[in-house]
Motif scaffolding. Sequence first.
Motif, PDB file in Angstrom:
ATOM      1  N   ASN A 135      46.693  31.416  79.806  1.00 56.91           N
ATOM      2  CA  ASN A 135      47.958  31.295  79.078  1.00 56.91           C
ATOM      3  C   ASN A 135      48.371  29.825  78.930  1.00 56.91           C
ATOM      4  O   ASN A 135      49.535  29.476  79.018  1.00 56.91           O
ATOM      5  CB  ASN A 135      49.073  32.083  79.780  1.00 56.91           C
ATOM      6  N   SER A 156      55.452  29.157  85.724  1.00 56.98           N
ATOM      7  CA  SER A 156      54.192  29.784  86.110  1.00 56.98           C
ATOM      8  C   SER A 156      53.832  29.401  87.544  1.00 56.98           C
ATOM      9  O   SER A 156      54.159  28.316  88.024  1.00 56.98           O
ATOM     10  CB  SER A 156      53.072  29.362  85.158  1.00 56.98           C
ATOM     11  N   SER A 184      56.207  29.591  73.562  1.00 57.34           N
ATOM     12  CA  SER A 184      55.058  29.632  72.656  1.00 57.34           C
ATOM     13  C   SER A 184      54.694  28.209  72.297  1.00 57.34           C
ATOM     14  O   SER A 184      55.451  27.276  72.524  1.00 57.34           O
ATOM     15  CB  SER A 184      55.383  30.435  71.387  1.00 57.34           C
TER      16      SER A 184
END
Length: 387
Positions: A135, A156, A184
């Motif tokens: 990701n 994260s 994004s």
Amino acid sequence: METLALFFLFFFFSFKQLVLCADVCSPASCDGVGPRIRFPFRLIGRQPEHCGYPGFHLFCNNQSQTVLSLPLSGEFVVDYIDYTRQAIFINDPDLCDSKRILNFSLSRTPFEGTYTRKFTFLNCSSKATEYMSYNLIPLFCLSRENYSVMAMPSYSSAQEIPPSCRIISNVSVPIQRYAPQYWSSGQLREDFQLTWNEPRCRSCEADGGICGFEGNTFLEVGCSRPANDGLPRSAKYGIIVGIGVPGLLCLIGLACFAFGRVRVLSNRSRLNINELPTITISQQPVVRAAGLDEPTIASYPMTVLGESRRFPKSSDGTCPICLSDYEPKETLRSIPECNHYFHAKCIDEWLKLNGTCPLCRNSPDSSVGTPCSSMSSSYSLSSSEHH
């Protein structure tokens, strides 16, 4: 003659008063390109110093781009200014916003990043395609042949960092207010949104007023209402009497002068009509610009405007036909020869009647064009600028 002298004297003093009252700050732009600049911003070299609030100075570069200079972060191109929301949207002139954010600071400026999000930049030794499962988002303008720079949201966990990557920096990005809730890659490629609190002009702009300095001291900020609020009845009567009476006297004087000249000319010998030269006026053919057929118009490229309102090349943010500002998700059409943009509906109706560009008046080459069906479905101005 005395009446005429009095009228011209009155007109001179009235005109002088109008000139003094007209010393206002009109909006300006960089050669018609980019956003319209008005209070609290000032365009250096094109607007007086009192037209802008301290710290809100902009300038035009040699490419007619509007530029904001931040003391500790350098120069950024201004794409859009929302005066009602008190927000300004900026980006890197070299289209590498992720590089500029590494040393980005708003210290010593009146701006702040109201909507921010934290990211972690990583330096990875392998190719970017090997980290898609983690990701991570590749930052191509920072990457080189022997390493890739990746970005990940700071929330994260540390276990998600690949073993061949090391942390470069943790950064805080001033994202746009209406950015998606989840991170994004586009948030590191769209414009940065900055806001300001002083001067407070939100309520004035929302009511349709114009914000600016009050009086001649240029210290206090006030709000002037549009001229359509109407003048007091006594002021209207004063204007009618002050302008109407001298104007009527002037017309009477001119009529008397014209009548006297007619009497003098009537006493002279009449000209022989037969000796007068005959003037023949040839009617010139009317040239009408023929419009284009629908298949030719449909072959011109269509684009969908992205959230950033940015174009592949410098372009005004207003449709030259309907004079309305472009809004996100609107469909535009460009003419291939000159690459001028318009609302698709506006230019379609124009080209049916006129075979020339509304701006440059050049006739487009009907043989050049890309089928709009393949472009309008997958092409976006905001995404094409970063590839």
